[in-house]
Design a protein around this motif. Structure first.
Motif, PDB file in Angstrom:
ATOM      1  N   LEU A   1      11.738  -3.162  -3.689  1.00 34.30           N
ATOM      2  CA  LEU A   1      11.328  -4.388  -4.665  1.00 34.30           C
ATOM      3  C   LEU A   1       9.676  -4.680  -4.122  1.00 34.30           C
ATOM      4  O   LEU A   1       9.199  -5.643  -4.694  1.00 34.30           O
ATOM      5  CB  LEU A   1      12.095  -5.751  -4.096  1.00 34.30           C
ATOM      6  CG  LEU A   1      13.453  -5.775  -4.538  1.00 34.30           C
ATOM      7  CD1 LEU A   1      14.144  -6.991  -4.127  1.00 34.30           C
ATOM      8  CD2 LEU A   1      13.761  -5.514  -5.872  1.00 34.30           C
ATOM      9  N   GLY A   2       9.288  -4.013  -3.049  1.00 31.30           N
ATOM     10  CA  GLY A   2       7.874  -4.426  -2.660  1.00 31.30           C
ATOM     11  C   GLY A   2       8.187  -5.302  -1.392  1.00 31.30           C
ATOM     12  O   GLY A   2       8.914  -5.961  -1.204  1.00 31.30           O
ATOM     13  N   ASN A   3       6.943  -5.684  -0.908  1.00 30.22           N
ATOM     14  CA  ASN A   3       6.715  -6.474   0.200  1.00 30.22           C
ATOM     15  C   ASN A   3       7.759  -6.201   1.333  1.00 30.22           C
ATOM     16  O   ASN A   3       8.093  -7.412   1.887  1.00 30.22           O
ATOM     17  CB  ASN A   3       6.911  -8.035  -0.102  1.00 30.22           C
ATOM     18  CG  ASN A   3       5.880  -8.278  -1.287  1.00 30.22           C
ATOM     19  OD1 ASN A   3       4.618  -7.794  -1.249  1.00 30.22           O
ATOM     20  ND2 ASN A   3       6.259  -9.116  -2.311  1.00 30.22           N
ATOM     21  N   GLY A   4       8.352  -5.142   1.282  1.00 32.43           N
ATOM     22  CA  GLY A   4       9.031  -5.075   2.553  1.00 32.43           C
ATOM     23  C   GLY A   4      10.500  -5.382   2.365  1.00 32.43           C
ATOM     24  O   GLY A   4      11.391  -5.529   3.201  1.00 32.43           O
ATOM     25  N   TYR A   5      11.051  -5.493   1.142  1.00 33.32           N
ATOM     26  CA  TYR A   5      12.549  -6.085   0.774  1.00 33.32           C
ATOM     27  C   TYR A   5      13.151  -4.671  -0.155  1.00 33.32           C
ATOM     28  O   TYR A   5      12.451  -4.244  -0.732  1.00 33.32           O
ATOM     29  CB  TYR A   5      12.311  -7.129  -0.030  1.00 33.32           C
ATOM     30  CG  TYR A   5      11.950  -8.409   0.432  1.00 33.32           C
ATOM     31  CD1 TYR A   5      12.871  -9.066   1.616  1.00 33.32           C
ATOM     32  CD2 TYR A   5      10.539  -9.199   0.233  1.00 33.32           C
ATOM     33  CE1 TYR A   5      12.407 -10.032   2.259  1.00 33.32           C
ATOM     34  CE2 TYR A   5      10.072  -9.992   0.982  1.00 33.32           C
ATOM     35  CZ  TYR A   5      11.077 -10.658   1.921  1.00 33.32           C
ATOM     36  OH  TYR A   5      10.647 -11.787   2.623  1.00 33.32           O
TER      37      TYR A   5
END
Length: 85
Positions: free
Chosen positions: A1-5
């Motif tokens: 998902l991006g942002n570390g998720y």
């Protein structure tokens, strides 16, 4: 998902779990299907979608993990799906 998720869907449940990869914690549980989820697909940096055996396509916000839109009575195909754009 991006942002570390990371988003995951358990095959036997109709929910999506959002995990923080930095501290390995569960950040959110999303409910929007009445049957198993067959597909999770990232659309872009802002949205991802889920497709369920309940013939529903949900569009989710990647930033706040809220349901943005849905398509009901989607006739599912066992041959696959492609996101065009």
């Amino acid at each position: 998902l991006g942002n570390g998720y990371l988003a995951s869907a358990e095959q036997s449940f109709s929910r999506i779990q959002i995990w923080d990869l930095n501290d390995e914690s569960l950040k959110a549980t999303l409910r929007g299907h009445n049957n198993r989820i067959r597909l999770l697909e990232v659309l872009n940096q802002d949205y991802f979608l889920s497709v369920g055996e309940d013939n529903v396509i949900n569009v989710w916000d990647n930033n706040n993990f809220r349901l943005v839109s849905h398509i009901r009575n989607f006739v599912r195909s066992d041959f696959g799906m492609a996101v065009l754009g």
